[in-house]
Each structure stands twice: as C-alpha cells, then as structure tokens.
Design a protein around this motif. Structure first.
Motif, PDB file in Angstrom:
ATOM      1  N   GLN A   1      -1.351  -3.244   5.213  1.00 18.23           N
ATOM      2  CA  GLN A   1      -2.776  -2.915   5.300  1.00 18.23           C
ATOM      3  C   GLN A   1      -3.697  -4.048   4.859  1.00 18.23           C
ATOM      4  O   GLN A   1      -4.922  -3.898   4.904  1.00 18.23           O
ATOM      5  N   GLY A   2      -3.105  -5.180   4.438  1.00 25.02           N
ATOM      6  CA  GLY A   2      -3.946  -6.286   3.979  1.00 25.02           C
ATOM      7  C   GLY A   2      -4.577  -6.063   2.618  1.00 25.02           C
ATOM      8  O   GLY A   2      -5.556  -6.719   2.254  1.00 25.02           O
ATOM      9  N   TYR A   3      -4.007  -5.137   1.833  1.00 23.93           N
ATOM     10  CA  TYR A   3      -4.526  -4.857   0.493  1.00 23.93           C
ATOM     11  C   TYR A   3      -4.498  -6.138  -0.342  1.00 23.93           C
ATOM     12  O   TYR A   3      -3.483  -6.826  -0.390  1.00 23.93           O
ATOM     13  N   TRP A   4      -5.609  -6.464  -0.972  1.00 27.95           N
ATOM     14  CA  TRP A   4      -5.790  -7.708  -1.722  1.00 27.95           C
ATOM     15  C   TRP A   4      -5.710  -8.953  -0.834  1.00 27.95           C
ATOM     16  O   TRP A   4      -5.596 -10.075  -1.333  1.00 27.95           O
ATOM     17  N   GLY A   5      -5.756  -8.775   0.471  1.00 32.60           N
ATOM     18  CA  GLY A   5      -5.924  -9.933   1.345  1.00 32.60           C
ATOM     19  C   GLY A   5      -7.322 -10.493   1.166  1.00 32.60           C
ATOM     20  O   GLY A   5      -8.267  -9.746   0.857  1.00 32.60           O
ATOM     21  N   ALA A   6      -7.492 -11.802   1.351  1.00 27.41           N
ATOM     22  CA  ALA A   6      -8.811 -12.421   1.168  1.00 27.41           C
ATOM     23  C   ALA A   6      -9.864 -11.721   2.024  1.00 27.41           C
ATOM     24  O   ALA A   6     -11.000 -11.526   1.601  1.00 27.41           O
ATOM     25  N   HIS A   7      -9.464 -11.331   3.242  1.00 23.08           N
ATOM     26  CA  HIS A   7     -10.359 -10.610   4.152  1.00 23.08           C
ATOM     27  C   HIS A   7      -9.706  -9.311   4.618  1.00 23.08           C
ATOM     28  O   HIS A   7      -9.890  -8.876   5.754  1.00 23.08           O
ATOM     29  N   ASN A   8      -8.897  -8.733   3.708  1.00 27.06           N
ATOM     30  CA  ASN A   8      -8.237  -7.439   3.955  1.00 27.06           C
ATOM     31  C   ASN A   8      -7.320  -7.460   5.170  1.00 27.06           C
ATOM     32  O   ASN A   8      -7.195  -6.473   5.894  1.00 27.06           O
ATOM     33  N   GLU A   9      -6.677  -8.586   5.384  1.00 23.26           N
ATOM     34  CA  GLU A   9      -5.677  -8.708   6.444  1.00 23.26           C
ATOM     35  C   GLU A   9      -4.637  -9.740   6.017  1.00 23.26           C
ATOM     36  O   GLU A   9      -4.885 -10.535   5.109  1.00 23.26           O
ATOM     37  N   VAL A  10      -3.483  -9.717   6.669  1.00 25.90           N
ATOM     38  CA  VAL A  10      -2.405 -10.661   6.384  1.00 25.90           C
ATOM     39  C   VAL A  10      -2.348 -11.672   7.519  1.00 25.90           C
ATOM     40  O   VAL A  10      -2.193 -11.296   8.679  1.00 25.90           O
ATOM     41  N   PHE A  11      -2.494 -12.958   7.172  1.00 25.35           N
ATOM     42  CA  PHE A  11      -2.363 -13.979   8.208  1.00 25.35           C
ATOM     43  C   PHE A  11      -1.158 -14.886   7.969  1.00 25.35           C
ATOM     44  O   PHE A  11      -0.810 -15.688   8.813  1.00 25.35           O
ATOM     45  N   ASP A  12      -0.511 -14.728   6.824  1.00 27.23           N
ATOM     46  CA  ASP A  12       0.614 -15.598   6.492  1.00 27.23           C
ATOM     47  C   ASP A  12       1.584 -14.811   5.611  1.00 27.23           C
ATOM     48  O   ASP A  12       1.180 -14.248   4.602  1.00 27.23           O
ATOM     49  N   ILE A  13       2.844 -14.775   6.020  1.00 35.02           N
ATOM     50  CA  ILE A  13       3.876 -14.108   5.213  1.00 35.02           C
ATOM     51  C   ILE A  13       5.198 -14.814   5.460  1.00 35.02           C
ATOM     52  O   ILE A  13       5.548 -15.126   6.597  1.00 35.02           O
ATOM     53  N   GLY A  14       5.925 -15.108   4.394  1.00 34.56           N
ATOM     54  CA  GLY A  14       7.205 -15.791   4.521  1.00 34.56           C
ATOM     55  C   GLY A  14       8.271 -14.877   5.123  1.00 34.56           C
ATOM     56  O   GLY A  14       8.208 -13.653   4.986  1.00 34.56           O
ATOM     57  N   HIS A  15       9.246 -15.482   5.775  1.00 38.12           N
ATOM     58  CA  HIS A  15      10.299 -14.704   6.455  1.00 38.12           C
ATOM     59  C   HIS A  15      11.074 -13.820   5.472  1.00 38.12           C
ATOM     60  O   HIS A  15      11.313 -12.639   5.739  1.00 38.12           O
ATOM     61  N   THR A  16      11.486 -14.395   4.343  1.00 40.85           N
ATOM     62  CA  THR A  16      12.272 -13.641   3.362  1.00 40.85           C
ATOM     63  C   THR A  16      11.453 -12.494   2.791  1.00 40.85           C
ATOM     64  O   THR A  16      11.950 -11.366   2.643  1.00 40.85           O
ATOM     65  N   THR A  17      10.190 -12.765   2.489  1.00 41.60           N
ATOM     66  CA  THR A  17       9.302 -11.721   1.964  1.00 41.60           C
ATOM     67  C   THR A  17       9.082 -10.627   3.007  1.00 41.60           C
ATOM     68  O   THR A  17       9.141  -9.432   2.684  1.00 41.60           O
ATOM     69  N   ARG A  18       8.851 -11.014   4.240  1.00 39.83           N
ATOM     70  CA  ARG A  18       8.614 -10.024   5.295  1.00 39.83           C
ATOM     71  C   ARG A  18       9.816  -9.097   5.462  1.00 39.83           C
ATOM     72  O   ARG A  18       9.664  -7.874   5.499  1.00 39.83           O
ATOM     73  N   ARG A  19      10.995  -9.692   5.528  1.00 42.24           N
ATOM     74  CA  ARG A  19      12.209  -8.878   5.698  1.00 42.24           C
ATOM     75  C   ARG A  19      12.409  -7.936   4.511  1.00 42.24           C
ATOM     76  O   ARG A  19      12.752  -6.765   4.686  1.00 42.24           O
ATOM     77  N   ALA A  20      12.195  -8.443   3.308  1.00 42.67           N
ATOM     78  CA  ALA A  20      12.397  -7.627   2.104  1.00 42.67           C
ATOM     79  C   ALA A  20      11.422  -6.456   2.063  1.00 42.67           C
ATOM     80  O   ALA A  20      11.812  -5.318   1.760  1.00 42.67           O
ATOM     81  N   LEU A  21      10.158  -6.714   2.388  1.00 37.49           N
ATOM     82  CA  LEU A  21       9.155  -5.643   2.319  1.00 37.49           C
ATOM     83  C   LEU A  21       9.329  -4.638   3.453  1.00 37.49           C
ATOM     84  O   LEU A  21       8.999  -3.456   3.288  1.00 37.49           O
ATOM     85  N   GLN A  22       9.891  -5.073   4.571  1.00 39.56           N
ATOM     86  CA  GLN A  22      10.250  -4.118   5.632  1.00 39.56           C
ATOM     87  C   GLN A  22      11.346  -3.179   5.135  1.00 39.56           C
ATOM     88  O   GLN A  22      11.325  -1.981   5.413  1.00 39.56           O
ATOM     89  N   ARG A  23      12.284  -3.721   4.353  1.00 39.39           N
ATOM     90  CA  ARG A  23      13.356  -2.883   3.786  1.00 39.39           C
ATOM     91  C   ARG A  23      12.762  -1.868   2.813  1.00 39.39           C
ATOM     92  O   ARG A  23      13.116  -0.683   2.842  1.00 39.39           O
ATOM     93  N   VAL A  24      11.875  -2.337   1.942  1.00 45.33           N
ATOM     94  CA  VAL A  24      11.242  -1.423   0.979  1.00 45.33           C
ATOM     95  C   VAL A  24      10.482  -0.327   1.718  1.00 45.33           C
ATOM     96  O   VAL A  24      10.572   0.864   1.378  1.00 45.33           O
ATOM     97  N   ALA A  25       9.749  -0.710   2.758  1.00 46.63           N
ATOM     98  CA  ALA A  25       8.921   0.242   3.509  1.00 46.63           C
ATOM     99  C   ALA A  25       9.749   1.320   4.190  1.00 46.63           C
ATOM    100  O   ALA A  25       9.271   2.431   4.418  1.00 46.63           O
ATOM    101  N   THR A  26      11.002   0.989   4.491  1.00 48.60           N
ATOM    102  CA  THR A  26      11.866   1.965   5.167  1.00 48.60           C
ATOM    103  C   THR A  26      12.844   2.634   4.210  1.00 48.60           C
ATOM    104  O   THR A  26      13.840   3.217   4.639  1.00 48.60           O
ATOM    105  N   GLY A  27      12.556   2.535   2.889  1.00 46.71           N
ATOM    106  CA  GLY A  27      13.298   3.336   1.920  1.00 46.71           C
ATOM    107  C   GLY A  27      14.318   2.620   1.069  1.00 46.71           C
ATOM    108  O   GLY A  27      14.938   3.230   0.202  1.00 46.71           O
ATOM    109  N   THR A  28      14.516   1.312   1.282  1.00 48.69           N
ATOM    110  CA  THR A  28      15.467   0.570   0.450  1.00 48.69           C
ATOM    111  C   THR A  28      14.904   0.406  -0.963  1.00 48.69           C
ATOM    112  O   THR A  28      13.719   0.118  -1.135  1.00 48.69           O
ATOM    113  N   SER A  29      15.743   0.590  -1.963  1.00 53.70           N
ATOM    114  CA  SER A  29      15.314   0.405  -3.351  1.00 53.70           C
ATOM    115  C   SER A  29      14.935  -1.055  -3.595  1.00 53.70           C
ATOM    116  O   SER A  29      15.628  -1.970  -3.125  1.00 53.70           O
TER     117      SER A  29
END
Length: 317
Positions: free
Chosen positions: A84-112
């Motif tokens: 949702q871009g929470y705490w994004g400079a302009h409330n959007e995401v324009f840059d995210i690292g590959h490792t971070t993206r994959r990890a947060l996708q796991r969290v979002a789908t229920g991974t501890s």
C-alpha cells in the motif's frame, strides 16, 4: 537523546533522498557530476526530497517498536508498505530489493516471519542493514549482548536470514549503540570492535563468515583509500562504505555527500551513513533547508518524537 534520535531519523531520509536520483551511477560519473544538494528525477523520476525503501522500512520498523517488540506486527507493517506504500515518500513503492520482495510476499501469504527471509548466500544485499537504526535505540537499555544479537537476528531475518546479513546488521547496531555512549567516532568504532570480537569468540559462528568482515572488525576501515572502498548493494560493501564515510568526515553534510558520490547503491549508502551521522552530530548539524525539503518532513519529526517517548517507557524486557 532527542537530538540524536531526531538527527538519525532525518539523517537517514535525507541521505537516502540525496542518493535516489543517481542510484547506479558510477563513481567516475559522480566525480565529474557530484551531488551537492537534493535533486529530483534522475533514475527513478521522483521529485527532489524523495526517499526510498531504505527510509520507508526504517520508519516502519520504528513505528512497530512504539508499542514494544512484536516480530509479527513488524513484518505486517513491512507488508503494508510493500502493498500500500505505507510510509512511502509519496505513499507508493518505486523501489524494492528482490530478496525483500520475495520475503514480504511470503509473509503476506501466511509464512511466519521467523522463516520468511532469504537464507541463500546470493541473498546478502543490504535490505536488512538499511532499516536497523531504530533497533539500536530500542536496545539501548538491553545489557545482555546475546539477547541483543538474537533480536537483531530476528528482525533482519524477516527479509534476510543469512548469517552474513545478520552479522552486518549486528555490527551496525552495536556501532550505533557505542556512538550513543561516546561522543568520539574513533572511540565508538573501537568499542564496537572490542564488543563484537569478544562476543564472536564465545559463539560457534563460521570463522569464514567472520573473516569476511575482517576490514571492519580487525583493521581500521577508516585508513583505507577510497579506491579500496566498494559501494555496491552487497551488505558487506554498504557497511564498510558507510563506516568509512562517517569516520573520514567531520559533519553531517560532508558525510552524506561523500557517501552518495561513491556511486553504485547511492541511496542505501547515503541512508546508512546518514543515519549514523545524524545520530552522532544531532539534528542541529543538518541543514534546515534539507529538513524542510525532504518528503514527509513533518511526519518524520512526529515519529521521532513518538519514538523517543516510547523507548523511555518500553524496553526489550
């Protein structure tokens, strides 16, 4: 400590924002076209003062610590940023690292969050290191170094679980803690070296991994020449370059401009160096025009005040 916390919060956002427009530019390019002010557009086409994921995830970390330590709540705050871009400079995401993206996708789908982070050797970017500054303040009253290590390991592990990333985060947190108790940069650096080396010697960590940080832990990183300092997105390089910039300058402005003009992963080097410089020199050493220009300036100041109040009333107990 208010000077240091507010300095660190603005320090990371401004260092980050200085680097955003020239991320991936080479050192030779920046030696001919050095960054000297907050500029806009460039590689991400963002207005001047825009900070990146480095600061956004740092502010998410700080906000989740306002009510004490809860790794699940922290991970969910990161997901809120990614989706949702929470705490994004302009409330959007324009840059995210590959490792971070994959990890947060796991969290979002229920991974501890205990097992969500990347643990392969190639997943040792600086995506956990960049958000560690609030953790150092949060741990200021925790005297048990093993508990400090385990908490840093858990927080890093939301996105980066490999020991190399965890150790880089731990070194940085311990250095910031040392800075809080010592006004002298070199003394704080040496204190961190003593603390980390003594702790490492009590643990059964992989010696080959410890050796990777030899320039930081056993040598004096400040004495190296600029040509020996690398500024890529690799966690070891970011830690080394940030410490090198801080130890070789004597004010906030010079530190962050030195960091950004190294080229490469300019926003993260600027952010990690900027957080430390902001902490060390305090908010009064940061140019007021930069404070006014940075995105979400009012919100950053408010968060810093809330964080200061929170760490005075909560602890890691």
């Amino acid at each position: 400590m208010q000077q240091q916390i507010t300095g660190a919060f603005y320090g990371i956002a401004i260092g980050d924002a200085l680097g955003v427009p020239v991320e991936f530019k080479t050192r030779s390019y920046l030696s001919e076209n050095p960054i000297a002010a907050l500029t806009g557009y460039g590689c991400w086409n963002q207005p001047a003062g825009t900070f990146s994921d480095d600061s956004s995830l740092t502010f998410c970390t700080a906000e989740s610590l306002l009510t004490g330590y809860d790794i699940v709540a922290m991970a969910q705050t990161f997901v809120r940023w990614a989706q949702q871009g929470y705490w994004g400079a302009h409330n959007e995401v324009f840059d995210i690292g590959h490792t971070t993206r994959r990890a947060l996708q796991r969290v979002a789908t229920g991974t501890s969050p205990d097992i969500s982070g990347g643990f392969e050797e190639f997943e040792n970017g600086n995506g956990a290191l960049m958000r560690m500054m609030p953790v150092a303040f949060f741990l200021i009253k925790e005297n048990d170094i093993h508990r400090r290590y385990l908490l840093v390991k858990e927080i890093s592990g939301i996105t980066h679980q490999h020991f190399r990333s965890v150790l880089g985060c731990f070194i940085y947190v311990e250095f910031l803690r040392a800075l809080l108790s010592s006004g002298n940069l070199q003394e704080a650096y040496q204190q961190m070296q003593r603390t980390i080396n003594a702790y490492v010697n009590t643990q059964s960590f992989n010696p080959a991994e410890i050796k990777i940080y030899e320039r930081v832990l056993l040598q004096n990183i400040a004495t190296l020449r600029e040509q020996q300092i690398y500024s890529s997105g690799y966690v070891v390089h970011t830690l080394e370059s940030s410490l090198w910039c801080l130890l070789n300058t004597s004010d906030y402005r010079t530190c962050v401009l030195r960091a950004v003009n190294l080229g490469g992963d300019t926003d993260t080097t600027g952010a990690v160096a900027g957080a430390a410089a902001g902490l060390h020199y305090g908010i009064d050493n940061i140019a007021s025009e930069w404070i006014q220009q940075v995105a979400k300036s009012t919100e950053i100041g408010q968060l810093a005040n809330r964080f200061m109040a929170a760490i005075n009333t909560t602890s890691t107990q």
